[in-house]
Motif scaffolding. Structure first.
Motif, mmCIF file in Angstrom:
data_model
loop_
_atom_site.group_PDB
_atom_site.id
_atom_site.type_symbol
_atom_site.label_atom_id
_atom_site.label_comp_id
_atom_site.label_asym_id
_atom_site.label_seq_id
_atom_site.Cartn_x
_atom_site.Cartn_y
_atom_site.Cartn_z
ATOM 1 N N PRO A 5 -46.290 6.201 -28.764
ATOM 2 C CA PRO A 5 -45.559 6.014 -30.021
ATOM 3 C C PRO A 5 -46.055 4.794 -30.788
ATOM 4 O O PRO A 5 -45.320 3.820 -31.014
ATOM 5 N N ALA A 6 -47.311 4.820 -31.227
ATOM 6 C CA ALA A 6 -47.914 3.651 -31.865
ATOM 7 C C ALA A 6 -49.181 4.066 -32.592
ATOM 8 O O ALA A 6 -49.864 5.014 -32.191
ATOM 9 N N LEU B 164 -46.951 7.042 -40.070
ATOM 10 C CA LEU B 164 -47.651 5.967 -40.757
ATOM 11 C C LEU B 164 -47.092 4.604 -40.342
ATOM 12 O O LEU B 164 -45.881 4.380 -40.403
ATOM 13 N N PHE B 165 -47.977 3.701 -39.908
ATOM 14 C CA PHE B 165 -47.562 2.339 -39.594
ATOM 15 C C PHE B 165 -47.011 1.683 -40.858
ATOM 16 O O PHE B 165 -47.632 1.751 -41.929
ATOM 17 N N ALA B 166 -45.854 1.068 -40.754
ATOM 18 C CA ALA B 166 -45.124 0.607 -41.937
ATOM 19 C C ALA B 166 -45.389 -0.850 -42.293
ATOM 20 O O ALA B 166 -44.761 -1.359 -43.227
ATOM 21 N N GLN C 238 -38.641 -3.414 -37.053
ATOM 22 C CA GLN C 238 -39.216 -4.660 -36.547
ATOM 23 C C GLN C 238 -40.696 -4.458 -36.215
ATOM 24 O O GLN C 238 -41.050 -3.736 -35.282
ATOM 25 N N LYS C 239 -41.564 -5.093 -36.975
ATOM 26 C CA LYS C 239 -43.005 -5.001 -36.744
ATOM 27 C C LYS C 239 -43.344 -5.504 -35.349
ATOM 28 O O LYS C 239 -42.926 -6.588 -34.947
ATOM 29 N N THR C 240 -44.117 -4.695 -34.605
ATOM 30 C CA THR C 240 -44.540 -5.066 -33.264
ATOM 31 C C THR C 240 -46.014 -4.736 -33.111
ATOM 32 O O THR C 240 -46.392 -3.560 -33.127
ATOM 33 N N ILE C 241 -46.839 -5.759 -32.972
ATOM 34 C CA ILE C 241 -48.283 -5.574 -32.840
ATOM 35 C C ILE C 241 -48.716 -6.137 -31.493
ATOM 36 O O ILE C 241 -48.486 -7.314 -31.196
ATOM 37 N N PRO D 121 -42.010 4.657 -33.775
ATOM 38 C CA PRO D 121 -43.478 4.621 -33.718
ATOM 39 C C PRO D 121 -44.091 3.977 -34.952
ATOM 40 O O PRO D 121 -45.148 3.344 -34.858
ATOM 41 N N GLN D 122 -43.444 4.104 -36.105
ATOM 42 C CA GLN D 122 -43.955 3.511 -37.349
ATOM 43 C C GLN D 122 -43.961 1.989 -37.318
ATOM 44 O O GLN D 122 -44.574 1.351 -38.183
ATOM 45 N N ASP D 123 -43.300 1.390 -36.340
ATOM 46 C CA ASP D 123 -43.206 -0.069 -36.257
ATOM 47 C C ASP D 123 -44.200 -0.679 -35.269
ATOM 48 O O ASP D 123 -44.270 -1.906 -35.160
ATOM 49 N N VAL D 124 -44.953 0.149 -34.548
ATOM 50 C CA VAL D 124 -45.750 -0.350 -33.427
ATOM 51 C C VAL D 124 -47.234 -0.071 -33.667
ATOM 52 O O VAL D 124 -47.619 1.036 -34.071
ATOM 53 N N LEU D 125 -48.050 -1.090 -33.395
ATOM 54 C CA LEU D 125 -49.501 -0.971 -33.535
ATOM 55 C C LEU D 125 -50.178 -1.559 -32.309
ATOM 56 O O LEU D 125 -49.823 -2.651 -31.855
ATOM 57 N N LEU D 126 -51.166 -0.842 -31.775
ATOM 58 C CA LEU D 126 -52.051 -1.374 -30.739
ATOM 59 C C LEU D 126 -53.348 -1.763 -31.422
ATOM 60 O O LEU D 126 -54.055 -0.910 -31.984
ATOM 61 N N ASN D 127 -53.687 -3.059 -31.372
ATOM 62 C CA ASN D 127 -54.873 -3.585 -32.039
ATOM 63 C C ASN D 127 -55.923 -3.939 -30.988
ATOM 64 O O ASN D 127 -55.657 -4.720 -30.079
#
Length: 334
Positions: A268-269, A304-306, A216-219, A242-248
């Motif tokens: 984990p991001a 790697l962010f997926a 589940q993509k989580t940004i 961690p591959q699903d999480v991004l801090l922008n």
């Protein structure tokens, strides 16, 4: 305030464990240098990067400006738009290099559009740079002549800025800190995984907790110029990776991350802060890191962010900051 409970296997702790594991690996690597006299390096051949085309989606560390770092490691392909200085450091190969696109399998482990200064440590793979000065360092083949390896710099700059802008402009669900917690719940699949907060809310946060299922993509887009994640736990629950999480961080001009994270993953991001002078201290990150410049002793682990979008265009970028800009005593690697 109610006591904090930590469900699941990810429990807040310092980065002592991952840093200890790294120091063990680095010690073994440095012991292997015993066959070389002090100040000497193994004779190097010239590398050929024919067919190399780096792609941001598979690059672990990208600094638009320079990098000054010491006493830690980056696990994965590393790229810098200016000179780098490493001391007591390890640049490690991706664990599954065979899984990279065929156009990246011949790419250098460390690519720098500028000089490389490397004192004491190891590079697992070849290096490409304008010039390379190494002492007490174990490295693979080098190239200071093949300009093809520097081609992606401008393309990576545009990609990072454009991608951060796209995520920031997408519809988002605001999240606020409550009793020290910043909570995101993705388990029931509501929305498209875009959330936002700001530095005011972040200053009130002791624990970031994200619930969700694997894939589940989580940004989380964080607004503000000076972003600080310090002494903060960061937990994933319910199978989220961690591959699903991004801090922008689309607006950040500075980013300080120190003694933050939880368990073996640390933070984990992935981190996308294309304009920020980033200072990483005493922590680990499991994910990709794209910043304006990079400084400190933070460890960056493979992940790697997926959920990256396709490449696009972006307006003209401001000048890249120096890695120690505004922090004259922050960098120790000389």
């Amino acid at each position: 305030m109610p006591p904090i409970s930590y469900a699941g296997s990810i429990r807040p702790q310092t980065t002592t464990a991952p840093m200890s594991r790294f120091l063990g690996l680095l010690t073994m690597g440095l012991l292997s240098l015993g066959a070389f006299e002090a100040g000497a390096t193994r004779p190097q051949g010239q590398a050929n990067f024919q067919g190399c085309r780096l792609q941001p989606e598979f690059t672990h560390v990208f600094s638009r400006g320079g990098i000054e770092a010491s006493a830690s490691d980056y696990n994965g392909l590393t790229l810098s738009g200016r000179g780098v200085s490493f001391a007591n450091f390890l640049i490690a190969q991706p664990q599954e290099r065979a899984a990279l696109p065929s156009s990246m399998r011949n790419c250098p482990a460390l690519t720098v559009a500028g000089p490389i200064g490397f004192h004491s440590g190891r590079v697992e793979g070849v290096m490409g740079a304008d010039s390379i000065a190494a002492s007490r360092a174990h490295t693979g083949a080098r190239s200071s002549h093949d300009r093809r390896s520097f081609e992606p710099m401008a393309r990576f700059e545009m990609w990072a800025a454009d991608t951060s802008k796209k995520f920031a402009e997408a519809a988002r669900t605001p999240v606020r800190a409550q009793q020290g917690y910043l909570v995101i719940d993705r388990r029931y699949g509501h929305g498209d995984g875009n959330y936002s907060t700001d530095t005011t809310q972040l200053a009130q946060t002791r624990v970031v907790k994200i619930f969700g299922n694997a894939g589940q993509k989580t940004i989380l887009t964080i607004y503000g110029n000076n972003v600080v994640l310090e002494n903060m736990a960061f937990e994933l629950e319910g199978g989220l990776r961690p591959q699903d999480v991004l801090l922008n961080l689309p607006m950040a001009s500075s980013l300080r991350m120190a003694r933050a994270g939880s368990g073996a993953f640390g933070i984990p991001a992935s981190i996308l802060a294309p304009y920020a002078a980033a200072d990483l201290r005493d922590l680990a990150i499991t994910g990709q890191v794209f910043v304006g410049s990079l400084c400190g002793n933070g460890q960056i682990n493979e992940g790697l962010f997926a959920h990256w979008p396709q490449e696009g265009q972006t307006p003209t970028l401001p000048p890249a900051p120096h890695p120690c800009e505004g922090r004259p005593h922050a960098c120790t690697a000389k």
